[in-house]
Design a protein around this motif. Structure first.
Motif, PDB file in Angstrom:
ATOM      1  N   HIS A  59       9.610   9.010  39.833  1.00 37.50           N
ATOM      2  CA  HIS A  59       8.613  10.095  39.778  1.00 37.50           C
ATOM      3  C   HIS A  59       8.817  10.920  38.517  1.00 37.50           C
ATOM      4  O   HIS A  59       9.832  11.611  38.363  1.00 37.50           O
ATOM      5  N   HIS A  61       6.445  12.771  34.858  1.00 39.70           N
ATOM      6  CA  HIS A  61       5.169  13.083  34.207  1.00 39.70           C
ATOM      7  C   HIS A  61       5.442  12.956  32.707  1.00 39.70           C
ATOM      8  O   HIS A  61       6.007  13.872  32.095  1.00 39.70           O
ATOM      9  N   HIS A 202       2.346  14.183  45.652  1.00 42.61           N
ATOM     10  CA  HIS A 202       3.337  15.255  45.815  1.00 42.61           C
ATOM     11  C   HIS A 202       3.226  15.758  47.251  1.00 42.61           C
ATOM     12  O   HIS A 202       2.120  16.040  47.711  1.00 42.61           O
ATOM     13  N   HIS A 239       9.084  14.497  46.336  1.00 41.82           N
ATOM     14  CA  HIS A 239       9.781  15.753  46.660  1.00 41.82           C
ATOM     15  C   HIS A 239      10.205  15.847  48.129  1.00 41.82           C
ATOM     16  O   HIS A 239      11.378  15.760  48.420  1.00 41.82           O
ATOM     17  N   ASP A 290      11.196  13.984  37.859  1.00 40.40           N
ATOM     18  CA  ASP A 290      10.079  14.893  37.660  1.00 40.40           C
ATOM     19  C   ASP A 290       9.937  15.060  36.142  1.00 40.40           C
ATOM     20  O   ASP A 290      10.478  14.274  35.380  1.00 40.40           O
TER      21      ASP A 290
HETATM   22 NI    NI Z   1       5.985  15.998  40.060  1.00 40.57          NI
END
Ligand code: NI
Length: 418
Positions: A59, A61, A202, A239, A290
């Protein structure tokens, strides 16, 4: 393409006995002795380094690495809506490409071969991965209903554009329950079903999300998604910090994978996912970084270390999440969550994503238990060589596929305007 990796210590071994690893067309052919008559196109001298399957960042970005250190020490919703979104809304595809390439470079330098990118600019992440030679799962995080139809159209266009590209795959990604209506979430679940793609969302990231859901729907975020029938595709939930005992059982029952992002969750003051309880309940648990906007690095060794330590502390039990279990979370469990077959083990017939770690550094001496060395002692700087899909993309701490000077030049330019 046949590759022979000579004289390495496999993580699954005793830390003393070297082996040779033969690779053909991106797949491990043998670990031990090369097969009779094996004629490699390339031979890599391992020099007695420790050898392990590459880590999987389930996970992240990608483009957000250009937002590193731009919004720190803020409450989660302030960080997201005031720190990150106004900046990323100004970004264009070219800037996102360089940001994504920066993320790729950082991850490879820290032993990672595969990432799962969610949010804007999946095309930029896919192009950066193809340039550097990484394995990419990309997904456009969509929100709706406002502007939702346009975003779905763009998403489908991107899936079409990158269809058939080697080592690039897609997931369908509603951003979160607080940015998507019920109808919109279900529409995306239908699209995923039609296209036979897994889903990434998420979920239960903050106290605010939990409280808003209890107020609006009278149940927890996990219960809400179960109630509306959202979990009909293979799903990866990112998460899952705020979970009740019932939520954990529901995630297990519906076969939902959970990706924990320990450093990002801690930094945003959200807490951390109950990995030990999730794993015990039979949930497939994996790890991610993340983004660098909340982490602020993309170092999977660090996540591995945090994941193994936090839960011993909070459970008051040093036997929970032992080193091998943590390592599985950062490798084979990640591959399972991303629906990639035969990835994350150093075994015959598995994909040749392989990392060589320096052993001639103080923290790697002595190696009594290779898994304990990697999980508790390594910081990732030991990464010497990275092989992805049977190709050497990082050799003795130098990239073979990109020009880092050019990359850093573009990042500095972008930082001036974003
Ligand atoms: Ni995220």
């Amino acid at each position: 393409m046949d590759l022979l990796i000579k004289n390495v210590l496999p993580i699954t071994g005793d830390g003393k006995t070297p082996v040779d690893i033969a690779v053909s067309d991106g797949v491990i052919r043998s670990v031990g002795k090369a097969p009779e008559g094996f004629r490699p196109d390339e031979t890599l001298e391992g020099g007695g380094r420790l050898c392990m399957p590459a880590l999987i960042n389930a996970h992240t970005h990608m483009y957000m690495s250009v937002l590193r250190n731009a919004a720190d020490d803020l409450p989660f919703m302030t960080w997201l809506f005031e720190g990150v979104m106004p900046r990323e809304n100004k970004m264009d595809l070219d800037q996102a490409y360089w940001g994504s390439l920066l993320s790729c470079a950082e991850m490879i330098r820290r032993g990672c071969s595969t990432f799962n990118d969610m949010h804007l600019f999946p095309g930029a992440a896919a192009k950066a991965a193809m340039k550097i030679g990484m394995r990419a799962v990309v997904n456009r995080a969509v929100t709706g209903p406002e502007g939702g139809e346009r975003r779905i159209k763009e998403m489908l266009g991107e899936i079409e554009e990158f269809k058939g590209c080697k080592n690039v795959s897609f997931m369908i990604a509603p951003h979160a329950i607080y940015t998507c209506s019920t109808e919109y979430l279900l529409k995306l679940a239908d699209i995923a079903e039609e296209l036979s793609l897994p889903v990434h969302i998420h979920l239960s990231e903050s106290v605010a999300e939990m409280n808003d859901c209890l107020r609006d729907h009278g149940c927890t975020p996990v219960e809400y998604l179960v109630k509306i029938g959202f979990f009909k595709n293979p799903t990866l939930a990112a998460h899952c910090v705020q979970l009740t005992e019932t939520d954990i059982l529901l995630l297990a029952e519906h076969g939902v994978s959970v990706v924990s992002n320990p450093k990002s969750n801690l930094k945003l003051g959200n807490g951390f996912a109950p990995l030990y309880q999730l794993d015990k309940a039979g949930v497939n648990v994996c790890l991610g970084t993340d983004s660098a906007a909340s982490n602020n690095s993309l170092n999977m060794f660090s996540e591995l270390n945090y994941a193994a330590l936090i839960h011993k502390g909070t459970n008051g039990d040093p036997t929970v999440i032992p080193a091998r279990k943590a390592f599985e979370m950062a490798t084979v469990n990640g591959a399972k969550a991303l629906c990639i077959d035969n990835l994350g083990k150093l075994e015959e017939g598995w994909k040749a994503d392989i990392v060589l770690l320096d052993t001639d550094v103080p923290q790697m001496m002595p190696i009594r238990d290779p898994f304990a060395s990697v999980v508790y002692a390594c910081d990732g700087s030991e990464t010497d060589t990275v092989i992805i899909d049977g190709k050497v993309v990082y050799k003795h701490k130098e990239f073979t596929t990109i020009d880092t000077e050019e990359l850093y030049y573009h990042i500095k330019q972008i930082t001036e305007v974003i």
